[in-house]
Design an enzyme around this catalytic site. Structure first.
Site, short mmCIF file in Angstrom:
data_model
loop_
_atom_site.label_atom_id
_atom_site.label_comp_id
_atom_site.label_asym_id
_atom_site.label_seq_id
_atom_site.Cartn_x
_atom_site.Cartn_y
_atom_site.Cartn_z
N GLU A 1 0.84 -1.21 0.00
CA GLU A 1 0.00 0.00 0.00
C GLU A 1 0.87 1.25 0.00
O GLU A 1 0.79 2.10 0.90
CB GLU A 1 -0.96 -0.01 1.19
CG GLU A 1 -2.01 -1.10 1.08
CD GLU A 1 -3.12 -0.97 2.09
OE1 GLU A 1 -2.94 -0.27 3.11
OE2 GLU A 1 -4.19 -1.57 1.88
N GLU B 1 -6.42 -7.60 -0.65
CA GLU B 1 -6.76 -7.64 0.78
C GLU B 1 -8.22 -7.29 0.97
O GLU B 1 -8.74 -6.39 0.31
CB GLU B 1 -5.97 -6.58 1.58
CG GLU B 1 -4.51 -6.85 1.79
CD GLU B 1 -3.88 -5.73 2.62
OE1 GLU B 1 -4.59 -5.07 3.40
OE2 GLU B 1 -2.68 -5.50 2.45
C1 GAL Z 1 -4.12 -2.55 5.00
C2 GAL Z 1 -2.67 -3.00 5.12
C3 GAL Z 1 -2.52 -4.26 5.93
C4 GAL Z 1 -3.35 -4.19 7.18
C5 GAL Z 1 -4.78 -3.92 6.80
C6 GAL Z 1 -5.71 -3.87 7.97
O1 GAL Z 1 -4.19 -1.18 4.80
O2 GAL Z 1 -2.10 -3.20 3.86
O3 GAL Z 1 -1.16 -4.43 6.24
O4 GAL Z 1 -2.87 -3.18 8.00
O5 GAL Z 1 -4.86 -2.69 6.15
O6 GAL Z 1 -7.04 -3.61 7.56
#
Ligand code: GAL
Length: 698
Positions: free
Chosen positions: A158, A315
């Site tokens: 990110e 994710e």
């Molecule tokens: C994203 C990040 C992850 C984790 C996740 C939690 O922004 O890439 O590492 O922190 O959020 O929701």
């Protein structure tokens, strides 16, 4: 750069969905790694992202590398047939880096340095960070670049999530170099920034700073250039890491985007071409009025970034996150609905943050595939069920979503439309884009999201919302599209300024005046909470304008408010097409009705039964087949016309599909069944016997 098909990443003979998570083995011991690999197999996981936050373990002190643990993890995953999406590990520098080089820490707009202790605590322009991070990538790429388990490279994580905007002296100097590149001469910069205003004319490059906190409002053009610069600067880190990876490895390279409502720092239209695979992270945001509509929007934006090709959800959460004020857990079926909405809208890969729930650190209470409760849990069951479901849907992988309507969206317009000193703070760019999107979605219209100025051939209608600053070329793509028979809907505060945000004079909305057949003298924003009535029964808020129809037909006018009798909604026949102007912020129902009317006018097939229903319907097509996704967000069972084979539960569907409350059904449509709604396929055509069947089910 041509993309690597997501469904072919795993070298399967047939395309398949990737399924997995971020896996952070740094937090666990070797026995747990073995258990993890076995459980991953049980869940059907086939791709995990590792080494996302591995730097401090791989390089505990400058230049001292230790790969023993990562070597073991890579081998365990490989032995269990699980592919690796290998992180370069650069997302968060270890403590030594900024302890030894405090200048590499980021600086906020008020001139304070941010400390080590969270993540991404580095200045994107720091040469020290660049040097050390690339040294790490070199090591990782050389070591694992040809390992058969490595299916994909995951650059950083990110990028720019926390540190996109650094205001330190190093960033200021990088900003000046970027400006010199952009403008060539100081005269050109002064002209573009309008520095004749408030005695801001620059006589030397060294005088230019990052737009730090000022007493009064700052220079808007400087602010926007700084945002452009910042996005480019972070992209440059990606490019530098990708170049190292490509020297050592043939595996495709990507990073995870954040197409979401709360992060707007990166202009992904400018990034997309650099990725071998387009990947997005998405979390349901319960701070928004319509979280699932925003999910659909983000998925469609991601597909737009992928040029319409399938993409990867890198994710999402199995249940609650930990970073909203109220972290709402998902109800039964919700995770599956969320996931299959992404799939319906083009995702061919599904991953979560994270595999095993952490027991330490600030993300302890973030959900995971394997929760603290272990496998005897609803979350684990839903994870295993999703693995099976993706296998059942395997034939869908590789197909595409087809849409008749384009909606213009961009990060630059987001920055520009939301600048301060505008007529009202009630007008927020993303909200306006979301409103248009949600209205179309509520009418069952699938849209493609396109960049300002994108080619519109092949669409029937384009929607342009609050696109404040447009170049002549961008405006021409819309006018030419309409002249050639397309239809456009343009909403207020669009087309007001040119490419450097200089007001177009002679009447608003300058760039679209002729196309719309209107001329506005003056804006009349409303008081917060004030509502005006229109003569077609609609109400409106936020915005009105003293508008004159100059050739356009008046569709609705104000009954009250500051401008009674003035046109509020117009339609102009232009060339072979038509252009609608929505000069006010219509209430939700009226906006949906107006957009549906414009869509019908444009020849877009509409299913009236979907309007206001809780069904989300999307079609994916490919290799001569069509797949109908029906997502039931409601709490009652629903019917939808379909003929074909249902893939999740199995079974033939002859005319009517029953979608239980909260469930998703996917039908491979029979060759003769229409993929899009037609008059005959609307629910009016549903047989009474099927209605009976549903009544009994309830
Ligand atoms: C994203 C990040 C992850 C984790 C996740 C939690 O922004 O890439 O590492 O922190 O959020 O929701």
């Amino acid at each position: 750069m041509s993309k690597t098909p997501v469904s072919e990443l795993l070298d399967a003979e047939l395309p398949r969905f990737t399924y997995g998570a971020d896996y952070n083995p740094e937090q666990w011991d070797p026995e747990t790694w073995l258990e993890d690999a076995r459980l991953m197999q049980q869940a059907g996981v086939n791709l995990v992202a590792v080494n996302i936050f591995g730097w401090a373990q791989l390089e505990p002190l400058p230049g001292e590398y230790d790969f023993r643990r990562l070597d073991q993890v890579v081998e365990i995953l490989h032995e269990h047939g699980i592919g690796i999406n290998l992180g370069t590990g650069t997302s968060s520098p270890p403590p030594w880096l900024t302890a030894e080089h405090p200048d590499a820490l980021p600086m906020t707009a008020d001139g304070t340095r941010r400390a080590f202790g969270g993540r991404q605590a580095y200045c994107p322009s720091s040469p020290v960070f660049r040097e050390h991070s690339l040294a790490l990538v070199e090591q990782v790429a050389a070591r694992y670049g040809r390992h058969p388990a490595v299916k994909l490279w995951h650059v950083s994580n990110e990028l720019g999530c926390h540190n996109a905007h650094c205001y330190c002296p190093v960033s200021a100097s990088a900003f000046r170099a970027w400006l010199e590149q952009r403008y060539g001469t100081l005269d050109a910069l002064n002209e573009a920034w309008g520095t004749a205003f408030w005695s801001q004319r620059y006589a030397a490059w060294e005088h230019i700073q990052t737009p730090m906190l000022t007493l009064s409002t700052g220079n808007p053009a400087q602010a926007v250039d700084y945002l452009r610069f910042s996005s480019d600067e972070i992209l440059d880190q990606y490019r530098a890491e990708a170049a190292v990876l490509r020297r050592h490895s043939a595996a495709p390279v990507t990073t995870n985007f954040m197409v979401t409502a709360h992060i707007r720092a990166l202009d992904y239209w400018g990034w997309a071409a650099e990725m071998d695979v387009i990947a997005n992270d998405h979390y349901l945001d319960h701070r928004l009025a319509q979280p699932t509509a925003e999910l659909s929007f983000a998925a469609d934006v991601t597909r737009g970034l992928a040029g319409g090709e399938p993409w990867m959800l890198m994710e999402q959460a199995t249940s609650a996150v930990n970073w909203q004020p109220h972290n709402i857990a998902k109800t039964p079926g919700e995770m599956l609905r969320n996931t299959l909405t992404h799939v319906a809208r083009g995702a061919d890969g599904i991953s979560f943050f994270q595999w095993r729930a952490s027991v330490q650190g600030s993300e302890r209470f973030h959900s995971a595939m394997l929760p603290h409760a272990g496998t005897d849990s609803a979350v684990w069951q839903s994870v295993v069920e999703l693995g099976r479901t993706l296998e059942r849907l395997r034939e869908v992988a590789g197909t595409r979503v087809v849409a008749d309507v384009a909606l213009v969206f961009g990060w630059e317009p987001w920055w520009i439309t939301d600048l301060d000193s505008h007529p009202t703070t009630e007008l927020r760019y993303l909200e306006q884009v979301h409103r248009a999107y949600n209205a179309l979605r509520a009418s069952g219209v699938t849209v493609d999201i396109v960049a300002p100025g994108a080619e519109l051939d092949g669409y029937r209608m384009v929607v342009v919302a609050a696109l404040h600053s447009v170049t002549d070329e961008q405006a021409a793509t819309v006018s030419d599209f309409v002249a050639a028979g397309g239809h456009a809907v343009i909403t207020f505060f669009s087309g007001i300024t040119d490419g450097v945000d200089r007001v177009r004079t002679g009447g608003y909305p300058g760039a679209f005046r002729e196309l719309l057949g209107v001329l506005t003298e003056e804006f009349f924003p409303l008081h917060p909470g004030e509502t005006v009535a229109l003569d077609d029964g609609a109400t409106a808020t936020i915005w009105t304008e003293r508008l004159h129809a100059r050739g356009a037909e008046v569709v609705a006018s104000y009954l009250d408010g500051p401008l009674p009798g003035t046109p509020a909604v117009t339609r102009n026949a232009f060339g072979a097409g038509a252009a609608w102007y929505l000069a006010t912020n219509l209430d939700e129902v009226s906006l949906a009705r107006t957009l549906a009317r414009a869509a019908a006018d444009a020849g877009v097939a509409l299913d009236p039964a979907l309007a206001g229903s809780e069904l989300e319907v999307v079609v994916r097509q490919g290799s001569g087949r069509s797949y109908l996704f029906v997502i039931n967000h409601g709490d009652t069972d629903a019917l939808h016309p379909a003929t074909g084979t249902e893939l999740i539960e199995g079974g033939d569907i002859a005319g009517t599909l029953v979608v239980p409350a909260g469930a998703v059904r996917v039908v491979r449509l029979s060759a003769q069944a229409p993929a899009r709604p037609t008059a005959e396929s609307t629910p009016d055509a549903i047989r009474e016997s099927d209605r009976e069947e549903v009544r009994e089910l309830r």
